[in-house]
Design a protein around this motif. Sequence first.
Motif, PDB file in Angstrom:
ATOM      1  N   THR A  47      36.067 -30.807  -9.694  1.00 29.10           N
ATOM      2  CA  THR A  47      36.148 -32.273  -9.580  1.00 29.10           C
ATOM      3  C   THR A  47      36.983 -32.908 -10.679  1.00 29.10           C
ATOM      4  O   THR A  47      37.508 -34.000 -10.495  1.00 29.10           O
ATOM      5  N   HIS A  48      37.068 -32.250 -11.829  1.00 25.07           N
ATOM      6  CA  HIS A  48      37.795 -32.779 -12.978  1.00 25.07           C
ATOM      7  C   HIS A  48      38.568 -31.658 -13.654  1.00 25.07           C
ATOM      8  O   HIS A  48      38.174 -30.496 -13.579  1.00 25.07           O
ATOM      9  N   GLY A  66      46.437 -32.738  -9.631  1.00 25.84           N
ATOM     10  CA  GLY A  66      46.655 -33.492  -8.388  1.00 25.84           C
ATOM     11  C   GLY A  66      46.065 -34.874  -8.523  1.00 25.84           C
ATOM     12  O   GLY A  66      46.368 -35.602  -9.461  1.00 25.84           O
ATOM     13  N   SER A  67      45.173 -35.247  -7.616  1.00 28.71           N
ATOM     14  CA  SER A  67      44.549 -36.569  -7.665  1.00 28.71           C
ATOM     15  C   SER A  67      43.242 -36.567  -8.465  1.00 28.71           C
ATOM     16  O   SER A  67      42.608 -37.603  -8.609  1.00 28.71           O
ATOM     17  N   LYS A  68      42.854 -35.402  -8.995  1.00 32.52           N
ATOM     18  CA  LYS A  68      41.617 -35.318  -9.776  1.00 32.52           C
ATOM     19  C   LYS A  68      41.851 -35.871 -11.183  1.00 32.52           C
ATOM     20  O   LYS A  68      42.957 -35.796 -11.715  1.00 32.52           O
ATOM     21  N   PRO A  69      40.795 -36.388 -11.801  1.00 32.25           N
ATOM     22  CA  PRO A  69      40.949 -36.881 -13.174  1.00 32.25           C
ATOM     23  C   PRO A  69      41.365 -35.748 -14.118  1.00 32.25           C
ATOM     24  O   PRO A  69      40.815 -34.654 -14.057  1.00 32.25           O
TER      25      PRO A  69
END
Length: 178
Positions: A47-48, A66-69
């Motif tokens: 997720t991170h 990518g779009s993850k924090p």
Amino acid sequence: MILHLLRHTKTVCPVGVCYGQSDVALAPSFEQEKQSVIKKIKDIHFTHVYSSPLKRCAHLALSFAGSKPLLYDNRLMELHFGDWENKPWSEIDQTPEAALWFADYVNTACPGGESYSQLRNRVQDFLSEIAVLHSNTSVLIVTHGGVIRTILSVVKKITPELLFVQKIDYGHFCTIEI
């Protein structure tokens, strides 16, 4: 919490040079090495992404965020070797300070740098913080060989002496659960 630990790829530093927290560039083989790492972790879900801010880790971490924090954390930096940074180990080995450090690297700081205990304390602080933030998730951590060994030492309650015999190559990947 599941931790996916990834060591950075090769750097431009010659073999035998101590570079710890020096912000050295990646080797020209980075793209090829990155493709190899992608194959290793293509089915891993997280997720991170946390990363050492040093460019040898940060550049690799960008490839996976990518779009993850993506969060950079100084506590994930390699051991600070102080005055020994960017010097050949063959030169360092000849100093009286090196004899003291090698005799007790756990408690003795490198001249102008830090000890393994200091590294361990900052890594433990990082792990405690993310355990609260991500207790039921999976995170990717892009960091250095010394930090990966330290995380393994903290989580598995293994002495540092036993961990430093474990080889952690460039691009090394492993998963542990806390």
